[in-house]
Enzyme design. Structure first.
Site, PDB file in Angstrom:
ATOM      1  N   ARG A   1      11.887   0.140   8.245  1.00 54.45           N
ATOM      2  CA  ARG A   1      12.503  -0.160   9.532  1.00 54.45           C
ATOM      3  C   ARG A   1      14.020  -0.067   9.366  1.00 54.45           C
ATOM      4  O   ARG A   1      14.570  -0.489   8.350  1.00 54.45           O
ATOM      5  CB  ARG A   1      12.146  -1.580  10.002  1.00 54.45           C
TER       6      ARG A   1
ATOM      7  N   ARG B   1       0.828  -1.218   0.000  1.00 54.46           N
ATOM      8  CA  ARG B   1       0.000   0.000   0.000  1.00 54.46           C
ATOM      9  C   ARG B   1       0.855   1.258   0.000  1.00 54.46           C
ATOM     10  O   ARG B   1       0.575   2.215  -0.719  1.00 54.46           O
ATOM     11  CB  ARG B   1      -0.876   0.017   1.271  1.00 54.46           C
TER      12      ARG B   1
ATOM     13  N   ASP C   1      14.292   7.712   7.815  1.00 52.26           N
ATOM     14  CA  ASP C   1      13.354   8.083   8.885  1.00 52.26           C
ATOM     15  C   ASP C   1      13.452   7.076  10.026  1.00 52.26           C
ATOM     16  O   ASP C   1      12.847   7.267  11.070  1.00 52.26           O
ATOM     17  CB  ASP C   1      11.923   8.112   8.328  1.00 52.26           C
TER      18      ASP C   1
ATOM     19  N   HIS D   1      11.951   9.074  13.015  1.00 52.32           N
ATOM     20  CA  HIS D   1      10.813   8.153  12.857  1.00 52.32           C
ATOM     21  C   HIS D   1       9.469   8.902  12.944  1.00 52.32           C
ATOM     22  O   HIS D   1       8.655   8.639  13.832  1.00 52.32           O
ATOM     23  CB  HIS D   1      10.876   7.026  13.901  1.00 52.32           C
ATOM     24  N   ILE D   2       9.269   9.821  11.992  1.00 47.91           N
ATOM     25  CA  ILE D   2       8.059  10.653  12.039  1.00 47.91           C
ATOM     26  C   ILE D   2       7.142  10.436  10.829  1.00 47.91           C
ATOM     27  O   ILE D   2       6.248  11.246  10.573  1.00 47.91           O
ATOM     28  CB  ILE D   2       8.407  12.162  12.120  1.00 47.91           C
TER      29      ILE D   2
ATOM     30  N   SER E   1       4.562   8.700  10.110  1.00 49.51           N
ATOM     31  CA  SER E   1       3.103   8.718  10.309  1.00 49.51           C
ATOM     32  C   SER E   1       2.649   9.885  11.184  1.00 49.51           C
ATOM     33  O   SER E   1       1.484   9.944  11.582  1.00 49.51           O
ATOM     34  CB  SER E   1       2.646   7.398  10.934  1.00 49.51           C
TER      35      SER E   1
ATOM     36  N   PRO F   1       6.135 -11.137  -7.749  1.00 51.66           N
ATOM     37  CA  PRO F   1       5.520 -10.020  -8.467  1.00 51.66           C
ATOM     38  C   PRO F   1       4.138  -9.699  -7.895  1.00 51.66           C
ATOM     39  O   PRO F   1       3.459 -10.586  -7.385  1.00 51.66           O
ATOM     40  CB  PRO F   1       5.405 -10.546  -9.896  1.00 51.66           C
ATOM     41  N   ARG F   2       3.767  -8.426  -7.943  1.00 52.20           N
ATOM     42  CA  ARG F   2       2.453  -7.999  -7.446  1.00 52.20           C
ATOM     43  C   ARG F   2       1.740  -7.272  -8.574  1.00 52.20           C
ATOM     44  O   ARG F   2       1.601  -6.041  -8.557  1.00 52.20           O
ATOM     45  CB  ARG F   2       2.630  -7.073  -6.229  1.00 52.20           C
TER      46      ARG F   2
HETATM   47  C1  DGY Z   1       4.437   1.875  12.094  1.00 54.17           C
HETATM   48  O1  DGY Z   1       3.252   2.098  12.380  1.00 54.17           O
HETATM   49  O2  DGY Z   1       4.905   0.742  12.054  1.00 54.17           O
HETATM   50  C2  DGY Z   1       5.282   3.050  11.787  1.00 54.17           C
HETATM   51  O3  DGY Z   1       6.618   2.771  11.717  1.00 54.17           O
HETATM   52  C3  DGY Z   1       5.035   4.150  12.792  1.00 54.17           C
HETATM   53  O4  DGY Z   1       4.471   5.145  12.094  1.00 54.17           O
END
Ligand code: DGY
Length: 356
Positions: A273, A191, A297, A321-322, A324, A215-216
């Protein structure tokens, strides 16, 4: 101050993330025996209100913006029926043993669930909720912002402007790489990868490539992306953006081998990650000019120590790590995690459950 009415009014939030009044009533009626729930952090108001208003649980919470100390978590989780946690808590055998047989549901306020020992959870028949979809747009937006900040050297340039490095206009000063006519490689086409590609397309990207376990074609068709091997992705891309989940297979997969195949002008972006990347290899590739720049990030560890070599590089942009971090998104994540937890406590289908 955000409350549930604000959130219900938000256009983008799927209605499934909110209990209707009638469902709440039924839950309260059914909730003669309230379940003890441990919430491992201060969470956005939307999530807390849903838990409080459900009337079916007694909430014990680590009411702080900082992570719960491990000892405290082990103590407080004992006897809980539900655990509401964040990506900062490792939910492993030790925690599950400390919780004991009462624990029936773990709900994480994150799309990633690499911090949960799924095998241990499955063994104990504990159900797991997570928060996909509601953060896709925010993460894609931040990824594009990070990509542009990195490739067009925004942080470096802003620093020069305010610290005396801005001399006269110079033809070759602070030049970076543009997206127009470029090839963008997506590592992990889910997504979020798709949403990133849709946002990048209007910048004039010529070609999208992707690599994944398989493959997708359905997703790829939406963005006209071509499936290639990891090597080909490295060799042909001007920008690589990592969007895969952290699994044993992807751990450290972005390493010397990948960087050595990339173009010297290529830009590497990671918003998935930190552990997907070998940071030592990335440092070498950036310091030796094997690749042009990187935007991260996510790192290992988080926070990255201030004396980490990556912080010393001008061609490495590091964010805390921002991806979201919009108010709407964090509230939607909190609400979805709360609803997952409540559904799990009642033995109902969760809005978003991790299949075990
Ligand atoms: C998650 O939800 O896994 C993200 O890394 C945090 O936004």
């Amino acid at each position: 101050m955000w409350n549930i009415s604000h959130l219900r009014a938000l256009r983008k939030l799927p209605s499934a993330e909110f209990h209707t009044c009638s469902r709440l009533g039924a839950m309260k009626a059914a909730g003669k025996h309230r379940a003890r729930v441990y919430v491992s952090r201060r969470i956005p108001p939307a999530g807390m209100e849903i838990l409080q208003q459900s009337g079916i649980c007694d909430i014990d919470q680590w009411d702080s913006d900082d992570p719960v100390p491990r000892e405290e978590l082990l103590k407080k989780v004992a006897g809980a029926k539900g655990l509401y946690c964040l990506l900062t808590e490792k939910i492993d055998e030790e925690v599950l043993k400390a919780a004991g047989p009462s624990l029936k549901v773990v709900s994480t306020m994150s799309v990633g669930y690499d911090h949960l020992s799924l095998e241990e959870l499955k063994k104990r028949g504990i159900r797991v909720g997570y928060t996909p979809d509601v953060l896709t747009e925010a993460v894609a937006e931040l990824t594009v912002a990070l990509l542009l900040a990195t490739s067009r050297r925004l942080i470096e340039a802003a620093h020069e402007a305010k610290s005396g490095g801005w001399g006269t206009w110079k033809p070759l000063w602070m030049c970076g790489n543009g997206l127009s006519q470029s090839t963008v490689g997506i590592f992990g086409l889910g997504r979020i990868g798709e949403a990133i590609a849709k946002r990048l397309k209007p910048f004039g990207v010529k070609k999208f490539l992707y690599t994944d376990v398989t493959p997708r074609p359905e997703v790829a068709a939406n963005i006209s992306a071509e499936f290639v091997s990891m090597d080909e992705l490295a060799e042909r891309s001007d920008f690589i953006t990592v969007c895969c989940a952290l699994t044993p297979e992807t751990q450290g997969i972005c390493n010397k081998k990948l960087f050595s195949k990339m173009k010297s002008t290529a830009v590497f972006i990671n918003t998935s990650r930190g552990a997907v990347v070998s940071q030592e290899d990335l440092y070498e590739a950036l310091a030796n000019g094997e690749i042009a720049a990187a935007g991260l990030d996510v790192t290992v560890p988080e926070p990255l120590p201030l004396d980490h070599p990556l912080f010393k590089l001008k061609n490495c942009v590091i964010l805390p790590h921002i991806a979201s971090a919009t108010i709407e998104t964090r509230n939607a994540m909190a609400a979805l995690a709360a609803n997952n937890l409540l559904a799990g406590l009642q033995g109902e289908a969760m809005p978003r459950e991790v299949p075990l």
